[in-house]
Design a protein around this motif. Structure first.
Motif, mmCIF file in Angstrom:
data_model
loop_
_atom_site.group_PDB
_atom_site.id
_atom_site.type_symbol
_atom_site.label_atom_id
_atom_site.label_comp_id
_atom_site.label_asym_id
_atom_site.label_seq_id
_atom_site.Cartn_x
_atom_site.Cartn_y
_atom_site.Cartn_z
ATOM 1 N N THR A 39 0.823 -1.349 -0.035
ATOM 2 C CA THR A 39 -0.079 -0.193 -0.030
ATOM 3 C C THR A 39 0.925 1.327 -0.164
ATOM 4 O O THR A 39 1.819 1.490 0.642
ATOM 5 N N ASP A 41 0.749 5.357 0.307
ATOM 6 C CA ASP A 41 0.087 6.864 0.418
ATOM 7 C C ASP A 41 0.444 7.545 -0.738
ATOM 8 O O ASP A 41 1.347 7.378 -1.567
ATOM 9 N N SER A 45 4.407 10.880 -1.117
ATOM 10 C CA SER A 45 4.925 9.653 -1.089
ATOM 11 C C SER A 45 5.418 9.178 -2.530
ATOM 12 O O SER A 45 6.484 8.909 -2.673
ATOM 13 N N GLU A 49 3.685 16.907 -3.044
ATOM 14 C CA GLU A 49 2.798 17.410 -2.190
ATOM 15 C C GLU A 49 2.819 18.661 -1.990
ATOM 16 O O GLU A 49 1.694 19.593 -2.131
ATOM 17 N N THR A 165 -5.118 6.844 0.203
ATOM 18 C CA THR A 165 -4.889 8.184 0.197
ATOM 19 C C THR A 165 -6.108 8.872 0.863
ATOM 20 O O THR A 165 -7.133 8.638 1.050
ATOM 21 N N GLY A 166 -5.631 9.959 1.533
ATOM 22 C CA GLY A 166 -6.614 10.867 2.192
ATOM 23 C C GLY A 166 -7.038 11.955 0.950
ATOM 24 O O GLY A 166 -8.412 12.347 1.579
ATOM 25 N N GLY A 188 -9.655 6.000 -1.000
ATOM 26 C CA GLY A 188 -9.356 7.272 -0.691
ATOM 27 C C GLY A 188 -10.654 8.128 -0.180
ATOM 28 O O GLY A 188 -11.565 7.262 0.477
ATOM 29 N N LEU A 225 -7.961 9.173 6.398
ATOM 30 C CA LEU A 225 -6.620 9.702 7.118
ATOM 31 C C LEU A 225 -6.426 8.889 8.360
ATOM 32 O O LEU A 225 -7.421 8.495 8.989
ATOM 33 N N LYS A 229 -7.452 5.029 7.311
ATOM 34 C CA LYS A 229 -6.611 4.079 6.374
ATOM 35 C C LYS A 229 -6.718 2.730 6.714
ATOM 36 O O LYS A 229 -6.631 1.963 5.772
ATOM 37 N N SER A 244 4.272 -1.170 3.512
ATOM 38 C CA SER A 244 3.311 0.058 3.360
ATOM 39 C C SER A 244 4.201 1.081 3.248
ATOM 40 O O SER A 244 5.248 1.373 3.950
ATOM 41 N N GLY A 246 4.810 5.380 3.288
ATOM 42 C CA GLY A 246 4.386 6.550 3.237
ATOM 43 C C GLY A 246 5.646 7.760 3.454
ATOM 44 O O GLY A 246 6.720 7.453 3.918
#
Length: 247
Positions: A39, A41, A45, A49, A165-166, A188, A225, A229, A244, A246
């Protein structure tokens, strides 16, 4: 697979050592291909951003304050959120507390009534713009190349990668389609969907017809978030990730 964008570093060495071990059938740590879940983010990531803020924040600012097709339609809460983003981007003014949720509710309103297809096209058209602070590139070109090499490497080793994702699920789907990530592999933020003629009838009491579309509503279901998640991974994937990533 090669890592042309990487220097020799501990994190890359550890990743390769782990992956080579768990994909070796003779290793006591061998993991069957069906259980090789990774997974990622998204924002920060494998996507840029801080230019200087999230893609979905920049897109809301545009939708509310600049989009000619939405002129005069925004609510007070949408205008407050969009102006807060603009002030942060242009002058560095601190965003209000808990702005992630303020944005989420405002974004739900700003795109309400769009069909899934309309919203997908809207996002893709917006992503042709240059990210704040950059020239000669668009949002589709703002992925971190070293992380794209990680995607390719894991795929070559039989891993299935998910974006968790958020950001809005449908924004993320539209964006990552350009790097060949399938829509079913994106988790998401979600808003409630309804069909064209459903009105206020609960979905369990309404039958979808062939001449309808699914529309976004202004009802926020989840901001994906932190612990959300973890819960969404359990609900949608049903397996604990082996890896994972991030920022």
């Amino acid at each position: 697979k090669s890592f042309n964008c990487w220097n020799d570093c501990e994190s890359l060495s550890a990743l390769i050592e782990f992956v080579e071990d768990v994909t070796n059938e003779k290793s006591p740590n061998f993991i069957p291909q069906k259980d090789r879940i990774a997974t990622f983010d998204m924002d920060g990531s494998f996507l840029g951003e801080l230019y200087p803020t999230y893609l979905e924040y920049n897109m809301l600012e545009y939708r509310v304050l600049e989009d000619p097709s939405y002129k005069g339609k925004a609510s007070e809460s949408e205008l407050e959120a969009a102006n807060a983003i603009r002030d942060f981007v242009r002058s560095g003014k601190k965003l209000p507390p808990h702005f992630d949720m303020i944005h989420a509710h405002a974004a739900a309103k700003a795109y309400s009534g769009m069909s899934i297809e309309e919203f997908d096209s809207y996002v893709k058209k917006y992503c042709e713009k240059s990210p704040n602070g950059f020239t000669g590139m668009n949002y589709f070109q703002s992925f971190y190349k070293p992380m794209l090499e990680v995607f390719d490497y894991l795929k070559s080793k039989g891993f299935t990668s998910y974006v968790v994702t958020g950001s809005d699920r449908f924004i993320a789907r539209a964006l990552v389609s350009s790097i060949n990530i399938e829509p079913e592999n994106v988790i998401g933020m979600d808003v409630l969907l309804k069909s064209t003629n459903q009105g206020d009838v609960e979905g369990v009491n309404y039958t979808y017809t062939t001449d309808e579309q699914l529309l976004r509503t202004d009802t926020l279901l989840i901001k994906n978030l932190k612990t959300n998640k973890v819960k969404q991974i359990a609900q949608e994937i049903g397996k604990i990730p082996v890896l994972s990533f991030g920022n």
